[in-house]
Design an enzyme around this catalytic site. Sequence first.
Site, PDB file in Angstrom:
ATOM      1  N   GLU A   1       0.785  -1.218   0.000  1.00  0.00           N
ATOM      2  CA  GLU A   1       0.000   0.000   0.000  1.00  0.00           C
ATOM      3  C   GLU A   1       0.824   1.278   0.000  1.00  0.00           C
ATOM      4  OE1 GLU A   1       0.373  -1.468   4.349  1.00  0.00           O
ATOM      5  OE2 GLU A   1       0.121  -2.352   2.372  1.00  0.00           O
TER       6      GLU A   1
ATOM      7  N   HIS B   1      -8.374  -3.757  -1.319  1.00  0.00           N
ATOM      8  CA  HIS B   1      -7.650  -3.869  -0.047  1.00  0.00           C
ATOM      9  C   HIS B   1      -6.603  -2.774   0.079  1.00  0.00           C
ATOM     10  CE1 HIS B   1      -5.834  -6.046   3.400  1.00  0.00           C
ATOM     11  NE2 HIS B   1      -4.698  -5.591   2.899  1.00  0.00           N
ATOM     12  N   GLU B   2      -5.773  -2.612  -0.962  1.00  0.00           N
ATOM     13  CA  GLU B   2      -4.697  -1.623  -0.874  1.00  0.00           C
ATOM     14  C   GLU B   2      -5.248  -0.205  -0.804  1.00  0.00           C
ATOM     15  OE1 GLU B   2      -2.045  -2.961  -0.112  1.00  0.00           O
ATOM     16  OE2 GLU B   2      -2.442  -4.978  -0.844  1.00  0.00           O
TER      17      GLU B   2
ATOM     18  N   HIS C   1      -6.153   0.734   2.649  1.00  0.00           N
ATOM     19  CA  HIS C   1      -5.000   1.137   3.456  1.00  0.00           C
ATOM     20  C   HIS C   1      -4.772   2.649   3.420  1.00  0.00           C
ATOM     21  CE1 HIS C   1      -3.027  -2.257   5.276  1.00  0.00           C
ATOM     22  NE2 HIS C   1      -3.011  -2.953   4.154  1.00  0.00           N
TER      23      HIS C   1
ATOM     24  N   GLU D   1      -4.132  -4.136   9.398  1.00  0.00           N
ATOM     25  CA  GLU D   1      -4.632  -5.130   8.448  1.00  0.00           C
ATOM     26  C   GLU D   1      -6.057  -5.609   8.739  1.00  0.00           C
ATOM     27  OE1 GLU D   1      -3.382  -5.546   5.740  1.00  0.00           O
ATOM     28  OE2 GLU D   1      -1.274  -4.995   5.918  1.00  0.00           O
TER      29      GLU D   1
ATOM     30  N   ASP E   1       8.866 -10.330  10.221  1.00  0.00           N
ATOM     31  CA  ASP E   1       8.678 -11.184   9.044  1.00  0.00           C
ATOM     32  C   ASP E   1       8.432 -12.637   9.438  1.00  0.00           C
ATOM     33  OD1 ASP E   1       8.915  -9.146   7.192  1.00  0.00           O
ATOM     34  OD2 ASP E   1      11.035  -9.506   6.784  1.00  0.00           O
TER      35      ASP E   1
ATOM     36  N   TYR F   1      -4.878 -10.138   9.736  1.00  0.00           N
ATOM     37  CA  TYR F   1      -5.878  -9.765   8.731  1.00  0.00           C
ATOM     38  C   TYR F   1      -7.253 -10.338   9.095  1.00  0.00           C
ATOM     39  CZ  TYR F   1      -1.872  -8.795   5.585  1.00  0.00           C
ATOM     40  OH  TYR F   1      -0.724  -8.315   5.023  1.00  0.00           O
TER      41      TYR F   1
END
Length: 609
Positions: free
Chosen positions: A265, A289-290, A293, A312, A369, A377
Amino acid sequence: MVYDPNSLSNISDVQTTHIHLDLSVDFSEKVLSGYVVLNFITVREDVSEIILDTRDIDVKQVLFGDKPLKSNLAPRDEKFGSALHIELPESFAENKRIQLKIVYNTSPTCTAAQWLEPSQTIGKKYPYFFTQCQAIHARSLLPCQDSPAIKLTYSANIRSPYQTLMSAMTIGEEDVGNGAKIYKFEQMTKIPSYLIALAIGNIKGKKIGPRSTVWTEPENLEASAWEFVDTEKFIATGEDMLTPYEWGKYDLLVLPPSFPYGGMENPSLTFVTPTLLAGDRSLVDVVAHEISHSWMGNLVTAVNWEHFWLNEGWTVFIERKILARLYGENERQFQAILGYSFMVDSIELFGENSPFTVLVPKLNNVDPDDCFSNIPYEKGFNFLYYIEQIVGGTQVFEPYMKAHVKQFRGKSITTDDWKDYLFKYMEENHGPEKKEALLKIDWDRWLNAPGYPPVKNEFGQTLSKACSQLAKKWDNARNNNKFEAFSPDDIKDFTSNQKVVFLQQLRDCSPFPHKAVEALDKIYNLTDVVNSEIRLPWQELCLKTEYEPIFPHVVNFITGQGRMKFVRPLYRLLNKCKNGSELAKKTFLENKSFYHPIAAALIEKDIMT
């Protein structure tokens, strides 16, 4: 005190307000070189040192005005890089402004960057460079306070031989000879460091809306423009629900296949994977979705990665609200069912008692990560959906969504900040009965307990019913080797997402006999499907049965694109197959340089350790 367990910088002493980058790109050496000017403001008394995050950065000089400053890099931490300690020329009182200039260059091992050879691009003629700074990789691109708690503006001058784009507004270009230009950018809405983004290559653009251009290699331009033509509808719907779009433009950059995510995003310039180019606009919900954001994550930001669900979970919630407005509430309900299955996959991967399945996990000494998954999400979405039902449905919750954005725009917040305002808003606007309803929620289990949500929401079955019925029919028939009752007409009216759900339900049954797998493929022609979202559950189903004819198709898929949603589960399953482990390792080692460094590191942990 500002807390971020994943940053080495002293963000409770001093905070960045603006960054200016002046960099030159060198494709032959695979480095960026130049300088960064950082503007700070002190947030306590007696500040005599600034500590910045770095990873594999070569710091040449630190300047305060014209005066060189003493600095040193601490020993490298494998997860978080090296803290850059800068000794200030004097102690500064609270609320004082400081400007530093740091001359540096990046390393060829910069974890934020991928340098692609011409052979790794679609056009095969020009090199390509792009960055991916989320979660904590901005520190490998520039010395900075690499924390979502710090929101700043930025500007940049980038010297480059090819078209250059950033997560900012383009404010000019200047020819500097030998085919190179200085590309100038400015982002005046505050962002965290992980949203600084840069891409350079043989990139062309085509306008697809009043504030949107799609960018990509020329070979993909027309297909990309066609696929994403409805982008403005998503933006306008988001504005109608929330607040005006603040980022000036909303451009899309379709990256080469090695991009490790579905989308990123980056403000003003969303990065997306070419795996979205299905040719039928069936996968553009990633763009919804993006775009979501733009409000949730970019405008209102989680203060650190422990509160990532605030980015998210909220974004998935808004994304599905947009889809409901455009395509009907049944679509939102179906997407929720699909998302729940992705959450189940993540919980099963980590283990139901894993701390990484907690909605607000503790990440002290954890690389974000390593715990990346669908849990923030989808568990986050399920929490917000549950609260929406508890307080009285959409007519109560949707005005609150807009108030949430207005309350926190431009800020980085904790889960407690969000919760406190939710209680305040509901009581002030709807009376004590809404507060009482909120008090009945088991907050501790939702936020701090591992595993599945404490409440399983009931979602509408209108679109999923046909998927479940067909899956059950196959489950009942699979052992008798009689498949005459099935035909291509079974799925001819299914959307791509319905096909995904159908295949996921088959995948989650006990392993199918190979005769049944062969029948599935013969009747529905699944191996030859181009749509990547359908290819994934089909290939997962085949690998779970150790169906070896699928092996070459899996290898083709995982080496043709680098999206972690697809490559990581397929590598893991291939590695578990009796005759697939050697193939998985060999394939990865031969193609490691194709993958983005983030993806390569995680695949290696998945199958090589």
